[in-house]
Motif scaffolding. Sequence first.
Motif, mmCIF file in Angstrom:
data_model
loop_
_atom_site.group_PDB
_atom_site.id
_atom_site.type_symbol
_atom_site.label_atom_id
_atom_site.label_comp_id
_atom_site.label_asym_id
_atom_site.label_seq_id
_atom_site.Cartn_x
_atom_site.Cartn_y
_atom_site.Cartn_z
ATOM 1 N N LYS A 1 -15.583 -42.299 -4.461
ATOM 2 C CA LYS A 1 -14.179 -41.742 -5.205
ATOM 3 C C LYS A 1 -13.855 -42.716 -6.240
ATOM 4 O O LYS A 1 -13.513 -42.386 -7.461
ATOM 5 C CB LYS A 1 -12.909 -41.734 -4.369
ATOM 6 C CG LYS A 1 -11.902 -41.113 -4.998
ATOM 7 C CD LYS A 1 -10.746 -40.998 -4.181
ATOM 8 C CE LYS A 1 -9.451 -40.351 -4.773
ATOM 9 N NZ LYS A 1 -8.143 -40.531 -4.192
ATOM 10 N N GLU A 2 -14.268 -44.104 -6.107
ATOM 11 C CA GLU A 2 -14.016 -45.168 -7.229
ATOM 12 C C GLU A 2 -14.731 -44.840 -8.415
ATOM 13 O O GLU A 2 -14.350 -45.104 -9.483
ATOM 14 C CB GLU A 2 -14.482 -46.517 -6.761
ATOM 15 C CG GLU A 2 -13.617 -47.113 -5.433
ATOM 16 C CD GLU A 2 -13.916 -46.624 -3.982
ATOM 17 O OE1 GLU A 2 -15.141 -45.777 -4.182
ATOM 18 O OE2 GLU A 2 -13.782 -47.028 -3.150
ATOM 19 N N LEU B 1 -13.471 -41.022 -10.181
ATOM 20 C CA LEU B 1 -12.084 -41.038 -10.964
ATOM 21 C C LEU B 1 -12.510 -41.296 -12.288
ATOM 22 O O LEU B 1 -11.720 -40.687 -13.024
ATOM 23 C CB LEU B 1 -11.231 -41.981 -10.149
ATOM 24 C CG LEU B 1 -9.747 -42.031 -10.415
ATOM 25 C CD1 LEU B 1 -9.148 -40.640 -10.268
ATOM 26 C CD2 LEU B 1 -9.078 -43.198 -9.838
ATOM 27 N N SER C 1 -17.763 -46.189 -14.596
ATOM 28 C CA SER C 1 -17.001 -47.046 -13.612
ATOM 29 C C SER C 1 -17.250 -48.697 -14.117
ATOM 30 O O SER C 1 -16.658 -49.472 -13.495
ATOM 31 C CB SER C 1 -17.015 -46.843 -12.126
ATOM 32 O OG SER C 1 -18.333 -46.829 -11.885
ATOM 33 N N LEU D 1 -9.103 -47.108 -13.121
ATOM 34 C CA LEU D 1 -8.934 -47.393 -11.635
ATOM 35 C C LEU D 1 -7.749 -48.326 -11.714
ATOM 36 O O LEU D 1 -7.077 -48.224 -10.512
ATOM 37 C CB LEU D 1 -10.202 -48.199 -11.382
ATOM 38 C CG LEU D 1 -11.465 -47.301 -11.403
ATOM 39 C CD1 LEU D 1 -12.828 -47.911 -11.050
ATOM 40 C CD2 LEU D 1 -11.625 -46.147 -10.312
ATOM 41 N N ALA E 1 -4.823 -46.413 -10.743
ATOM 42 C CA ALA E 1 -4.911 -45.674 -9.621
ATOM 43 C C ALA E 1 -4.151 -46.795 -8.545
ATOM 44 O O ALA E 1 -3.614 -46.465 -7.594
ATOM 45 C CB ALA E 1 -6.239 -45.381 -9.380
ATOM 46 N N VAL E 2 -4.655 -48.113 -8.699
ATOM 47 C CA VAL E 2 -4.085 -49.265 -7.870
ATOM 48 C C VAL E 2 -2.723 -49.356 -8.182
ATOM 49 O O VAL E 2 -2.047 -49.400 -7.182
ATOM 50 C CB VAL E 2 -4.963 -50.453 -7.938
ATOM 51 C CG1 VAL E 2 -4.378 -51.682 -7.344
ATOM 52 C CG2 VAL E 2 -6.477 -50.319 -7.771
ATOM 53 N N GLU F 1 -2.521 -44.656 -5.802
ATOM 54 C CA GLU F 1 -3.585 -43.754 -5.769
ATOM 55 C C GLU F 1 -4.906 -43.780 -5.029
ATOM 56 O O GLU F 1 -5.519 -43.335 -4.138
ATOM 57 C CB GLU F 1 -3.803 -42.980 -7.181
ATOM 58 C CG GLU F 1 -4.793 -41.708 -7.312
ATOM 59 C CD GLU F 1 -5.007 -41.477 -8.482
ATOM 60 O OE1 GLU F 1 -5.790 -40.529 -8.968
ATOM 61 O OE2 GLU F 1 -4.450 -42.142 -9.455
ATOM 62 N N LEU F 2 -5.142 -45.160 -5.295
ATOM 63 C CA LEU F 2 -6.249 -45.874 -4.600
ATOM 64 C C LEU F 2 -5.777 -47.123 -3.905
ATOM 65 O O LEU F 2 -5.151 -47.972 -4.505
ATOM 66 C CB LEU F 2 -7.590 -45.969 -5.407
ATOM 67 C CG LEU F 2 -8.264 -45.105 -6.227
ATOM 68 C CD1 LEU F 2 -9.489 -45.668 -7.062
ATOM 69 C CD2 LEU F 2 -8.888 -44.321 -4.942
ATOM 70 N N LYS F 3 -6.517 -47.431 -2.645
ATOM 71 C CA LYS F 3 -6.101 -48.470 -2.004
ATOM 72 C C LYS F 3 -7.282 -49.498 -2.072
ATOM 73 O O LYS F 3 -8.598 -49.082 -2.327
ATOM 74 C CB LYS F 3 -5.735 -48.273 -0.245
ATOM 75 C CG LYS F 3 -4.530 -47.762 -0.388
ATOM 76 C CD LYS F 3 -3.298 -48.820 -0.039
ATOM 77 C CE LYS F 3 -1.915 -48.295 -0.286
ATOM 78 N NZ LYS F 3 -1.325 -48.708 -1.706
ATOM 79 N N THR G 1 -10.582 -51.173 -1.399
ATOM 80 C CA THR G 1 -11.776 -51.142 -0.696
ATOM 81 C C THR G 1 -12.785 -52.100 -1.055
ATOM 82 O O THR G 1 -12.669 -52.514 -2.433
ATOM 83 C CB THR G 1 -12.727 -49.846 -0.670
ATOM 84 O OG1 THR G 1 -12.974 -49.665 -2.054
ATOM 85 C CG2 THR G 1 -11.610 -48.629 -0.356
ATOM 86 N N LEU H 1 -14.012 -50.802 -4.582
ATOM 87 C CA LEU H 1 -13.155 -50.694 -5.419
ATOM 88 C C LEU H 1 -12.894 -52.015 -5.968
ATOM 89 O O LEU H 1 -12.982 -52.150 -7.326
ATOM 90 C CB LEU H 1 -11.710 -50.214 -4.996
ATOM 91 C CG LEU H 1 -10.610 -50.073 -6.114
ATOM 92 C CD1 LEU H 1 -11.142 -49.146 -7.399
ATOM 93 C CD2 LEU H 1 -9.300 -49.852 -5.359
#
Lengths: 465, 420
Positions: free
Chosen positions: A23-24, A27, B37, B46, B49-50, B54-56, B58, B61
């Motif tokens: 997903k990273e 997106l 990315s 991204l 998103a943080v 929306e994203l936690k 990982t 990430l």
Amino acid sequence: MSLTKAILDLRAILGKENVVTAKEDLLCYSFDATAGMPEHLPDVLVTPLSVKQVAEVVKVANRYKLPVYPRGSGTNLSGGTVPIRGGIVLSLLKMNKILEVDPENFVAIVQPGVIIQTLNTTVAAYGLIYPPDPGSMATATMGGSVAECSGGLRGLKYGVTRDYVMGLEVVLANGDVVRFGGKTVKNVTAYDMVRLFTGSEGTLGIITEIIVRLIPAPEARKTMLASFKDLTSAGNSILGIIQSKVIPATMEIMDRVTMETVENHAHVGLPTGAEAILLVEVDGIPEVVRREAATVRKVITRNGGTVKAAADDRERDQLWAARRAALPALAQKRPTTILEDATVPRSKITDMLLAIQDIGRRYKLTIGAFGHAGDGNLHPTILTDARDSEEMERVHQAVDEIFKAALAMGGTLSGEHGIGMAKARYLPWEFGEKGVQLLQKIKEALDPGCILNPGKLIPRGEGQV
Amino acid sequence: MSHYHDLSAVEEQITSCMRCGNCQAACPYYRETGSESSVARGRIRLARAVLTGELKYTPALAERFECLTCYACNATCPCGVKIDKVLLAARAAMVREGGTPALKKLMAIALKNQRLLDLGFKTTARAKGLFLKPHPAGGLSPRFPLGLELRRVVPPLSPKPFRGQVRESVPVPGAGKKVAFFTGCLNNYVYPSTSHAVVEALTKSNVSVLIPREQHCCGAPLVINGVIDVAEEMARSHVDLFSGLGIDALVVACGTCGESFKRKYVDLLDGAPGYANRARELAAKTYDIGDFVCNVAPFDRKRLREVAMKVTYHEPCHLGRGLGVTAEPVEIIRSIPGLDFIPLKEPNRCCGNAGSFSFTHYDVSYNILKRKLTDVAGTGAETVITGCGACRMQLEDGIAQEGLGKKVFHTAEILALALR
């Protein structure tokens, strides 16, 4: 689950490293360069290395009824690469070889992932150029710009991408691979399939190889900056220059809002108090360039404009700095920049500029207008903030009015950015119901399952995925 | 609160990205990967998103925010987004959410504890034969994978660090200025010759030099990896150490260290009682050696002797785009008689080292280096001049592996040589 199976199939074709599902990463493929578009996550990103692999991916997509969204650098301005219904994003960036430069026939054969500038740098060694020069040419791919039929600053004299595409290899929606056109200057064999796919925005097939026409690099050029006290004089100069039988390579206009923003931002020494400026560049054989430059100067002066000519490359860069700063300067003023490309016949350019000013006033919006005046392709640029829903409502209404005005003047919705998601709903305004139905029939004939870039270009009735 | 402590401090930067994708053309990392990315536009998405939840965190990430930190995207961004701030803020947020990865923890402990670092470097210097073997082109290659690629060629560590070789004060009678020299780790442990050259160039420019022995790592590797709490302690310790010396300037010979004093400490200690103002004062008097001897205490051009050498110049990212020192090193090179200076085609493109990035992404790092080496080879220069120990290490590694037989020197070394 069928998606899991599809991913396994894709891995078998492309290898694990060319199938991405984190997903990273996904997106970062949920959007492109278009402002104000909805985002959507793809299910998987694939990067094929050959036409065979592209065809296999399309077959997998058919098998599992997954949409396929072809993508180059994702720099388009119509939402053309947003995977709005999920499915597969198919990146062509690793098919990035220049297969041939043929200096005898003035053609080059490239894979879709080649960056436009890379092609130009390569053919420069032969004294040739590939003229289409969209603002994104340092990043945009050949495949993307053929699919979108990009324009650029030199459109007035040199035309747009479609004028340089001579042949294509395309993967069709059923996975078949077809080739049309070739290296010959003349080719009237059957329907003009090359033109059908050029500008098809990824909705009819996936372009995997491109044969392009090259032309000799101009030997000389002369750049001039003209400032005017009112828009009408600028508009009359544009027409006057062309009526004097001079076709400049570039004839760019900038209105007062844009100039003031550029000057505040970049301090490039633009004339203060002017209502509009024109940046004019003539190029070609030195003797002709001299004569044409003199004519341009005469016409501008006759219309009450003031001319500054560049004596050398350094001064040319200074004159161009203002034009190059236009979008960045506007973009820094507010968080959201809505860039449109409504286009009118060049005789209507003054009317269009005045209409844009009027629309800005009525909807209480800051709209800067700049663009390719010589070919009637303006870039009304609305400065706003996507987080302010009340203002965004006015923005949408203003955009509607801009398109209505352009069409009323005999213009078109898009000069060079394409339709994509951004303008699909306006299509009936220009094509009428019957015209749109014809587009739908073409789409259904070539992509009956509607798996190629669904949600783009065709406004409705495109079948279900 | 600075962006190191709170990701929302960069919200405006995140919204200002118009997603045009111009960063793709500038980013050396994207050029190797072609992945959205690994380029600014995607990473800003991204970071958003943080910020929105929306994203936690990982580990995957956190990895997406790693890069060369070369600022090439900043320089090309038409919207003027401070992309480095967004990425550093995101890395700090990742460490806050997910903790410090083990390798980075080890680094933090070592860098924080200078004695441990000294001991580590000394032990390694003495025991190098156990772990490292001589490379035919000079330098050393690892015998075992020690977190280093086996093909990598690293310079030998100095048997005695620079700061242990010199007195803490090198006064010049009737000096016009008094400065403190912040050596940085590489110029202390690996390239003491650079540090000697800096002191020589300064003293010959009528400047007294202090080299406080208490100094330690500037903390940049920690900030760059998001380990903010330890970096903050180091910032405080350096502000305490250097503020009390009554100096006219703090001189560095490394853009990365320079940026710590010039920018990072100011942000890290923003609003910290008793430190914020002193950090700003120290920042205002921080200079790179090239900048200092060109603009503050000009070196004596009449004293320059001829140095016959064909050279080129590689501009370190943190010196050029970071500190804005671009013209001065070239001015120094051009002023030395006998130097045949052939510029690179892309002098300010990253060499790929990027500190700890080259440990974790050696293949990408080396591919980026290869492009630099092609540019270097095209000049026909026998010597590459640069202003950063990490760039030098990287260039020397590639030159040895590719068998190019070229030397690398710091700008200060060439200047000191010409002043001798």
